[in-house]
Design a protein around this motif. Sequence first.
Motif, PDB file in Angstrom:
ATOM      1  N   GLU A   1       0.833  -1.204   0.000  1.00  0.00           N
ATOM      2  CA  GLU A   1       0.000   0.000   0.000  1.00  0.00           C
ATOM      3  C   GLU A   1       0.865   1.250   0.000  1.00  0.00           C
TER       4      GLU A   1
ATOM      5  N   GLU B   1       2.156   2.195  -3.355  1.00  0.00           N
ATOM      6  CA  GLU B   1       1.155   2.839  -4.211  1.00  0.00           C
ATOM      7  C   GLU B   1       0.905   4.286  -3.788  1.00  0.00           C
ATOM      8  N   VAL B   2       0.878   4.528  -2.494  1.00  0.00           N
ATOM      9  CA  VAL B   2       0.547   5.864  -1.979  1.00  0.00           C
ATOM     10  C   VAL B   2       1.693   6.842  -2.199  1.00  0.00           C
TER      11      VAL B   2
ATOM     12  N   ASP C   1      -2.359  14.940   3.001  1.00  0.00           N
ATOM     13  CA  ASP C   1      -3.309  14.573   1.940  1.00  0.00           C
ATOM     14  C   ASP C   1      -3.292  13.085   1.621  1.00  0.00           C
ATOM     15  N   SER C   2      -2.132  12.433   1.795  1.00  0.00           N
ATOM     16  CA  SER C   2      -2.038  11.014   1.442  1.00  0.00           C
ATOM     17  C   SER C   2      -2.470  10.076   2.570  1.00  0.00           C
TER      18      SER C   2
ATOM     19  N   LYS D   1      -5.510   7.780   2.317  1.00  0.00           N
ATOM     20  CA  LYS D   1      -5.407   6.693   1.343  1.00  0.00           C
ATOM     21  C   LYS D   1      -4.862   5.404   1.973  1.00  0.00           C
TER      22      LYS D   1
ATOM     23  N   LYS E   1      -5.658   2.731   3.556  1.00  0.00           N
ATOM     24  CA  LYS E   1      -6.791   1.905   3.967  1.00  0.00           C
ATOM     25  C   LYS E   1      -6.343   0.696   4.782  1.00  0.00           C
TER      26      LYS E   1
END
Length: 527
Positions: A367, A370-371, A377-378, A381, A383
Amino acid sequence: MNIPLLLLLLLATTIVVSFCVKSEVILVCVCGVGSSYLLRAVWANPWRIRWKLQAQGINGPKPSLLYGNLWEMKKIQASAALKNTAKHDDDFVAHDYTATLFPYFEEWRKQYGPIYTYSTGNKQHLYINDPELVKEMNQCISSELGKPSYITKRLAPMLGNGILRSNGHLWAQQRKIVAPEFFMDKVKGMVGLMLESAESLTTKWANIDVVEVRAEEDLRSVSADVISKACFGSSYLKGKQIFSKLRTLQKAISNQSFLFGSHAFGLASTVQKSKIEVLEKEIDTLIWEAVEERERDWHEGENKDLLQLILEGAANNDVDKDSSRRFIVDNCKNIYFAGHESTAVAASWCLMLLALHPPWQARIRAEMAEVGALNADSLPKLKTVTMVIQEVLRLYPPAAFVSREALHDARIGHILVPRGVCLWTLIPTLHRDADIWGPDANDFNPDRFANGISKACKLPQVYIPFGLGPRLCLGRNFALTQLKILVAVIVSNFTLALSPNYRHSPAYTMIVEPGQGVHLLIQRYAT
């Protein structure tokens, strides 16, 4: 054995007690100065309250005349400790520590159901672990339910009369000052500080191949550094003595069995009491020195942090100098303790469970790839990281209880709770109810939170790692954000495994923490 003073008073007087149950009148005639008050406080009032609860169909273990159920609680606790000593080390995989730390609650729950009453000395308690009534408690206004006075009195050296301990108008006033500083828009502004502190830890661990660490110690330093910089404009090094002494004071208070000691007769030893008083004075002095230094160094036009707002709140109180100083020091102590201790402990449990479940480490790294770069702000994302943290807080919520006292007669669902009754909700029991969470309720399964809390279980109102109602933890956003950053940064840089020296021993010292630390084997992750 010495006969308690109260018993001597009762034996030395002529007592005529007349109960009129239907009219709820208790007439007590006692010959002897002060005996009437003692009899009412220690015997008559608790039994009158107990009768009111029993009249509503609420039962519980039968109390003794003077000590309530204290002796039974101690007996059950001692028996559970013997059983726990004989357990095999691998039993910890079930993660269910409630029967070890709070065995009387579990034994009585099995016997009387999710609602029952018991007493400790002159205090009557109501145990509530019924999901619908927990939901009702969540909706009670703050003027009806507050923090139990007998517990907060014992925690006074640690918390003073700050926001974690106070009730009524003073609590509302303190909440007005503190709460806005932990709103999400403010917490986003702290992300840079959190990243900086987390990366300092990875730098410390970076120059090693494979090594064993006591993770909770380093995590306490990181969390303390964040709360110091974000709320008080100083580094951990400046507040190191404060944090160290707060930790020592926390252990000293916890050693007194502050939750369920005898409220009529329980007295700390002279040595222990003296130690606590000395620590309290030392901490107060250190905090006040930091406050005075801040007042000298702060300039008009600078961004106001929480300490500056507390100073202004004290100035606007229109109280004398001593009361103003007390207001400032007490709230600083509350934030120093709550702002770093519970977050560090939660992070420790996160790393322990991730070390136990390597596939989740791999999912977090994927993850993070990808982030990309972490920033305010990130973070939303992440999760997978969020799911892991939610599951850790389900199994190991730092706060074991929601504890309240009825400040007035209050109604919770179908129950009329008399004034003075203390209410207890055991969070880990709610979080492990198989009827709500499914047959794997005792297992580590972050996937249950894949679609959010509302879909993770049948009754989402029972997921309360940060408490409930008007007294919900003000630092929730702060803690969750810091946990995300710590977990993401550490797992991105290292592989984690449990050391052979790790012993799973959850302990209750105001919060549920790893009793013998979190021993990890860490290795630099090679991308």
